[in-house]
Design an enzyme around this catalytic site. Structure first.
Site, short mmCIF file in Angstrom:
data_model
loop_
_atom_site.label_atom_id
_atom_site.label_comp_id
_atom_site.label_asym_id
_atom_site.label_seq_id
_atom_site.Cartn_x
_atom_site.Cartn_y
_atom_site.Cartn_z
N HIS A 219 0.82 -1.21 0.00
CA HIS A 219 0.00 0.00 0.00
C HIS A 219 0.86 1.27 0.00
CE1 HIS A 219 -3.84 2.05 0.54
NE2 HIS A 219 -3.18 2.91 1.30
N HIS B 101 -3.79 5.16 10.60
CA HIS B 101 -2.73 6.15 10.74
C HIS B 101 -3.21 7.31 11.61
CE1 HIS B 101 -4.96 6.85 6.99
NE2 HIS B 101 -4.72 8.13 7.14
N ASP C 100 -5.21 18.04 9.56
CA ASP C 100 -6.62 17.65 9.42
C ASP C 100 -6.82 17.11 8.01
OD1 ASP C 100 -7.06 18.60 11.94
OD2 ASP C 100 -8.66 19.99 11.40
N HIS D 280 -7.19 7.40 12.57
CA HIS D 280 -8.35 6.88 11.84
C HIS D 280 -7.85 5.84 10.86
CE1 HIS D 280 -7.00 9.77 8.76
NE2 HIS D 280 -7.66 9.02 7.90
#
Length: 385
Positions: free
Chosen positions: A263, A300, A306, A336
């Site tokens: 990934h 991560h 943000d 998240h």
């Protein structure tokens, strides 16, 4: 945007007499940035571009902040933003800080009764629904679904829509918007490993020159105020120009994803950058091809930024309950990742058709009153098993 471009008629030498066919001179204007140190263009006008006849009322359009300090992950239902006729009135700022205002717009009508200029910010318009033409004093750019329109601050423009069904994600950036520096050589040319190149850009074309006197309404956004000025001549009176500072378009469909055996991190999707935030394009692509790869992104922590993700179309592999026009906000300070079940379910998948735009800001975002109206209020619980 370091590409030299020119349209129309220009004199052989800068800052010299450029005579009109019937006598008199064209008026030269430097359209520059960062004082005299940044990118600039030289334009040549039929009339002096300085003739203001009247200054009208100013309207305060500053975003109304509802949550100043936020640590809640949120999901906004973007298509719940109601359409409005006027282009400027339709723009609803949702997530803002001192560097960028991110919002949505659903304008029904073309801008024909006035001209618009953002004197404070570069603008990025992402066209989710609709098509038409961006009209500027440096030429016109046709646009359609999937196009980014990059409009430098100070650019005078109108926008013409083909229909009334239009949806736009926009960002007003108080820092110049550039292509990622790691994809450019020291001359500014995009390198061979870049996921796009200069030939993908939609440059201004069809320069139209209006030799008209009268009263022309200009709406100028500056310091959170929308000022109304009446000019004595048509703002689109340029007969020619050249330089490096001008609007351009780029289709998200021309972004060529970078993939790997395992990934790849979000920066491989980067499309634009500023000193305060980056913009990434998530496009249809093949998944990782290591025999033990997990295509879903790993969890991560957003420690320094943000993350705003605008979902455009396709299958959103790592998310549940997501549809076109939705916006997720993952604030700095908490981790998240993929929703429960999506991590495991991604194993063995060969590709994705997702299409999304991500804006990562380096300073926290504030939540506006407009945003709370379309917040689902429960997204932060969506990782519970």
């Amino acid at each position: 945007m370091p590409i030299y471009h020119k349209l129309g008629k220009i004199p052989q030498k800068r800052h010299t007499q450029f005579e009109k066919p019937d006598g008199g001179l064209y008026y030269e204007q430097l359209f520059g940035t960062i004082g005299f140190d940044g990118m600039s263009s030289l334009s040549y006008h039929v009339h002096r571009p300085t003739q203001v006849k009247e200054i009208g009322k100013a309207l305060d359009v500053s975003p109304k902040i509802a949550v100043e300090k936020n640590i809640t992950s949120r999901k906004f239902i973007g298509f719940d933003v109601a359409p409005k006729d006027d282009f400027l009135e339709s723009r609803e700022p949702l997530l803002v800080n001192n560097d960028v205002h991110v919002g949505l717009a659903a304008p029904r009508k073309s801008v024909t009764k006035y001209f618009y200029k953002n004197a404070d910010a570069d603008e990025m318009l992402f066209i989710h629904k609709g098509s038409g033409t961006l009209k500027t004093f440096l030429g016109n750019i046709p646009f359609e679904y999937g196009d980014y329109l990059i409009i430098p601050r100070g650019m005078i423009y109108q926008i013409e829509f083909d229909t009334e069904d239009n949806r736009i994600l926009y960002a007003e950036s108080f820092h110049p918007i550039y292509t990622p520096k790691r994809y450019r050589n020291w001359f500014g040319q995009l390198l061979e490993h870049s996921p796009f190149c200069e030939r993908d850009y939609k440059l201004p074309q069809d320069l139209q020159t209006f030799d008209e006197k009268g009263e022309f309404l200009m709406k100028i956004k500056k310091q959170g105020m929308l000022h109304q000025l009446v000019y004595a001549t048509h703002p689109f009176d340029v007969v020619g120009w050249d330089g490096y500072n001008y609007p351009y378009g780029f289709s998200i469909h021309n972004f060529e994803p970078i993939t790997g055996r395992v990934h790849q991190p979000p920066p491989v999707h980067q499309t634009f950058e500023t000193g305060a935030f980056v913009v990434c394009s998530f496009c249809p692509r093949l998944y990782d091809y290591h025999p033990k790869s997990i295509p879903a992104p790993y969890n991560h922590s957003n420690i320094d930024s943000d993350e705003v993700l605008y979902y455009v179309d396709g299958d959103f592999m790592s998310r549940k309950g997501i549809g076109p026009g939705y916006i997720s906000l993952h604030p700095a300070g908490i981790p998240h990742g993929p929703h429960p079940g999506t991590y495991e379910a991604s194993i063995g998948k060969k590709g994705t058709e997702e299409l999304a735009v991500m804006i990562d800001t380096f300073k926290p975002l504030q939540i506006t009153e407009n945003a709370l109206k379309i917040d689902d209020g429960k997204y932060y619980k969506s990782w519970l098993e």
